[in-house]
Design an enzyme around this catalytic site. Structure first.
Site, PDB file in Angstrom:
ATOM      1  N   LYS A 153       0.853  -1.194   0.000  1.00  0.00           N
ATOM      2  CA  LYS A 153       0.000   0.000   0.000  1.00  0.00           C
ATOM      3  C   LYS A 153       0.887   1.241   0.000  1.00  0.00           C
ATOM      4  CE  LYS A 153      -1.650   2.898   2.815  1.00  0.00           C
ATOM      5  NZ  LYS A 153      -1.605   4.090   1.958  1.00  0.00           N
ATOM      6  N   GLU A 228       9.660   1.096  10.754  1.00  0.00           N
ATOM      7  CA  GLU A 228      10.733   2.041  10.415  1.00  0.00           C
ATOM      8  C   GLU A 228      10.109   3.423  10.543  1.00  0.00           C
ATOM      9  OE1 GLU A 228      13.745   1.274  10.008  1.00  0.00           O
ATOM     10  OE2 GLU A 228      13.900  -0.707   9.123  1.00  0.00           O
ATOM     11  N   CYS A 262      14.149  10.167   6.580  1.00  0.00           N
ATOM     12  CA  CYS A 262      14.146   9.740   7.985  1.00  0.00           C
ATOM     13  C   CYS A 262      15.550   9.795   8.570  1.00  0.00           C
ATOM     14  CB  CYS A 262      13.578   8.334   8.093  1.00  0.00           C
ATOM     15  SG  CYS A 262      14.368   7.171   6.976  1.00  0.00           S
ATOM     16  N   GLU A 354      10.690  16.051  14.850  1.00  0.00           N
ATOM     17  CA  GLU A 354      11.083  15.795  13.467  1.00  0.00           C
ATOM     18  C   GLU A 354      10.352  16.800  12.564  1.00  0.00           C
ATOM     19  OE1 GLU A 354       9.564  12.258  11.475  1.00  0.00           O
ATOM     20  OE2 GLU A 354      11.553  11.867  10.660  1.00  0.00           O
TER      21      GLU A 354
HETATM   22  P1  NAD Z   1       2.626   8.404   7.699  1.00  0.00           P
HETATM   23  O1  NAD Z   1       2.793   7.702   8.989  1.00  0.00           O
HETATM   24  O2  NAD Z   1       1.684   9.525   7.627  1.00  0.00           O
HETATM   25  O3  NAD Z   1       2.149   7.378   6.557  1.00  0.00           O
HETATM   26  C1  NAD Z   1       2.908   6.239   6.226  1.00  0.00           C
HETATM   27  C2  NAD Z   1       1.986   5.227   5.579  1.00  0.00           C
HETATM   28  O4  NAD Z   1       1.045   4.767   6.556  1.00  0.00           O
HETATM   29  C3  NAD Z   1       1.159   5.756   4.416  1.00  0.00           C
HETATM   30  O5  NAD Z   1       1.055   4.772   3.411  1.00  0.00           O
HETATM   31  C4  NAD Z   1      -0.199   5.996   5.060  1.00  0.00           C
HETATM   32  O6  NAD Z   1      -1.275   5.942   4.156  1.00  0.00           O
HETATM   33  C5  NAD Z   1      -0.270   4.837   6.031  1.00  0.00           C
HETATM   34  N1  NAD Z   1      -1.206   4.994   7.143  1.00  0.00           N
HETATM   35  C6  NAD Z   1      -1.697   6.150   7.660  1.00  0.00           C
HETATM   36  N2  NAD Z   1      -2.546   5.884   8.676  1.00  0.00           N
HETATM   37  C7  NAD Z   1      -2.588   4.537   8.805  1.00  0.00           C
HETATM   38  C8  NAD Z   1      -3.264   3.652   9.688  1.00  0.00           C
HETATM   39  N3  NAD Z   1      -4.092   4.088  10.618  1.00  0.00           N
HETATM   40  N4  NAD Z   1      -3.052   2.316   9.548  1.00  0.00           N
HETATM   41  C9  NAD Z   1      -2.203   1.841   8.615  1.00  0.00           C
HETATM   42  N5  NAD Z   1      -1.545   2.636   7.749  1.00  0.00           N
HETATM   43  C10 NAD Z   1      -1.720   3.955   7.845  1.00  0.00           C
HETATM   44  O7  NAD Z   1       4.088   8.816   7.267  1.00  0.00           O
HETATM   45  P2  NAD Z   1       4.521   9.720   6.023  1.00  0.00           P
HETATM   46  O8  NAD Z   1       4.171  11.129   6.347  1.00  0.00           O
HETATM   47  O9  NAD Z   1       4.035   9.099   4.760  1.00  0.00           O
HETATM   48  O10 NAD Z   1       6.099   9.545   6.030  1.00  0.00           O
HETATM   49  C11 NAD Z   1       6.944  10.370   6.733  1.00  0.00           C
HETATM   50  C12 NAD Z   1       7.420   9.686   7.995  1.00  0.00           C
HETATM   51  O11 NAD Z   1       8.012   8.434   7.664  1.00  0.00           O
HETATM   52  C13 NAD Z   1       8.498  10.466   8.730  1.00  0.00           C
HETATM   53  O12 NAD Z   1       8.243  10.418  10.114  1.00  0.00           O
HETATM   54  C14 NAD Z   1       9.776   9.678   8.419  1.00  0.00           C
HETATM   55  O13 NAD Z   1      10.801   9.823   9.367  1.00  0.00           O
HETATM   56  C15 NAD Z   1       9.257   8.291   8.356  1.00  0.00           C
HETATM   57  N6  NAD Z   1      10.157   7.446   7.577  1.00  0.00           N
HETATM   58  C16 NAD Z   1      10.911   6.503   8.232  1.00  0.00           C
HETATM   59  C17 NAD Z   1      11.800   5.708   7.517  1.00  0.00           C
HETATM   60  C18 NAD Z   1      12.647   4.665   8.191  1.00  0.00           C
HETATM   61  O14 NAD Z   1      13.150   3.806   7.485  1.00  0.00           O
HETATM   62  N7  NAD Z   1      12.820   4.699   9.500  1.00  0.00           N
HETATM   63  C19 NAD Z   1      11.914   5.887   6.146  1.00  0.00           C
HETATM   64  C20 NAD Z   1      11.148   6.852   5.529  1.00  0.00           C
HETATM   65  C21 NAD Z   1      10.257   7.615   6.259  1.00  0.00           C
END
Ligand code: NAD
Length: 451
Positions: A153, A228, A262, A354
């Protein structure tokens, strides 16, 4: 429901994407359950051949995938090409797995015990918008290699390259249902993957807030989960470092991908006695960052991903008095934000939260102990850099900093052949590296009586 996908560099509509609902998610899981049985029953060499075929197909489409990411996520074209190529590289790396996922034989009283690495089943991979393709493939490739079926997804804002990856995998001969790309909302498709009893593992990459919710959902089903999550990584610069090199590379360490990384080194900690010199060197490097049209080969940094995200980033810099200096960015349409360097007090929210944009804080420290304490004064622990010419100090500080991925005199974070993941609220579990496929298996032991 059709959703408009926006080009963040000019705010035009790139495509309309049909988002799946709960029923479509359930139907995809049902197909994946059936497909997984046949996939797991294939000879290991045949699964490996499929992964290599997808890699070849992706490699032949790197320019197309790169152009798509430029339009969808605003990534500079050179970076986008590298991301698409990384998909092929990761698939080839894990293509070596199916034939090497061996169990063991253990002599026990009255017979022998043999262990099997059984694929865990259907896996849900939920990815974020910041690096759509690389992050998706870190979960998808080892899961497929282990004999799992995957439902991917992608994030709402950036589904286009993932959708294309799914099509390319099918064109390369991957049987239907083994990899399903299901664009949709997090609170609809994402939540259903988490709650569905036939989805046996979740790989989630995203914010710590959503990760907490995903983990709670997985707990309901006692479902294994890899998380992650966010970061606030320290770039620690000691006085004995090559200051010119540290300052020249610091902007790349935090502003690449417009800081939407990240692993962004978003806290630069500098030994107090060289702070002025470091800032003197940093300022021209920040002003020289080429922010602009992501289609241009010379662009280093593109726009932020969406209007709402730019608003959030900007909200952190509501006090001009803490701004040390800024780079430049285009005006007009597009979600632009200039590279920004802050000199805030240690307790300021920009030091702890962040921001996920091109904003970095610079903080002085007194000595090695203070540097380590400051680096660890965070709920996060994902990455970090240590700049020093003293090998002993590099080792001590590397051991002292509570983060999963560190680099000395470099800002390198992710290599697919080494494990990647975070401490504390940056996540649970490790992706990549040679052992990643084992996270998609259950170990089964079978006792064979010798009488
Ligand atoms: P987000 O948490 O808003 O969304 C991530 C994913 O989760 C999306 O596909 C979203 O649709 C889905 N999602 C949202 N609500 C959900 C729920 N209730 N249940 C299941 N899935 C759900 O994150 P984002 O804004 O897309 O990404 C940015 C964040 O990701 C930053 O905090 C960044 O640090 C982190 N990130 C971490 C890594 C790592 O490897 N540690 C890598 C990249 C990004």
């Amino acid at each position: 429901m059709s959703t408009a996908i926006i080009n963040p560099a000019d705010e035009t509509v790139v495509a309309h994407v049909e988002f799946a609902d709960r029923e479509a998610t359930d139907a995809a899981v049902a197909r994946a359950v059936v497909a997984q049985r046949a996939w797991a029953a294939l000879a290991p060499a045949a699964r490996a051949a499929h992964l290599r075929a997808i890699a070849d197909m992706v490699e032949a489409h790197v320019p197309e995938l790169a152009d798509l990411e430029v339009a969808n996520a605003g990534h500079p074209i050179g970076q986008a090409r590298g991301e698409a190529q990384a998909v092929a590289d990761v698939l080839r790396y894990y293509a070596a797995t199916p034939e090497r996922l061996t169990g063991s034989q253990i002599p026990v009283a009255g017979g022998w015990d043999v262990t099997f690495c059984e694929p865990i089943g259907v896996v849900g991979v939920i990815s974020p918008w910041n690096f759509p393709l690389p992050i998706a493939i870190w979960g998808v490739a080892p899961a497929l290699a282990a004999g799992c079926a995957v439902i991917l997804k992608p994030a709402e804002w950036t589904p286009l390259t993932s959708i294309r990856l799914g099509e390319l995998a099918r064109e390369a001969g991957l049987p239907e249902g083994v990899l399903t790309v299901l664009p949709g909302r997090g609170d609809v498709v994402g939540e259903r993957l988490v709650s569905h009893p036939e989805v046996r593992k979740i790989v989630f990459t995203g914010s710590t807030a959503t990760g907490r919710r995903v983990m709670a959902g997985c707990a309901e089903n006692i479902k294994p989960v890899t998380l992650e999550l966010g970061g606030k990584s320290a770039n620690i610069v000691f006085a004995d470092a090559d200051l010119e090199l540290a300052a020249a590379s610091a902007p790349g360490g935090v502003f690449d991908n417009a800081g939407q990384d990240c692993c962004a080194r978003s806290r630069i900690l500098v030994e107090a006695r060289v702070l002025d010199r470091f800032l003197e060197l940093l300022e021209p490097a920040v002003r020289a960052v080429a922010v602009g049209d992501p289609r241009s080969e010379t662009t280093e940094v593109g726009p932020l991903v969406a209007a709402a995200h730019r608003e959030r980033v900007a909200s952190f810099v509501d006090d001009e008095s803490i701004v040390a200096f800024r780079g430049t960015c285009p005006e007009g349409p597009g979600f632009w934000y200039p590279p920004t360097v802050l000199l805030p007090p240690r307790e300021h929210r920009t030091v702890h939260e962040e921001i996920f944009g091109p904003v970095v804080v610079v903080l002085p420290f007194e000595d090695e102990a203070d540097a380590v304490a400051l680096a660890n004064d965070s709920i996060f622990g994902l990455s970090g850099s240590i700049w020093t010419r003293d090998v002993g100090r590099a080792l001590r500080v590397s051991r002292g900093v509570q983060a999963g991925n560190l680099s000395v005199n470099s800002h390198s974070s992710v290599r697919f052949s080494t494990p990647f993941g975070g401490y504390k609220q940056s996540g649970i579990g490790r992706e990549l590296g040679p052992d990643a496929p084992y996270a998609f298996t259950e170990t089964k032991n079978v006792f064979l009586a010798d009488s």
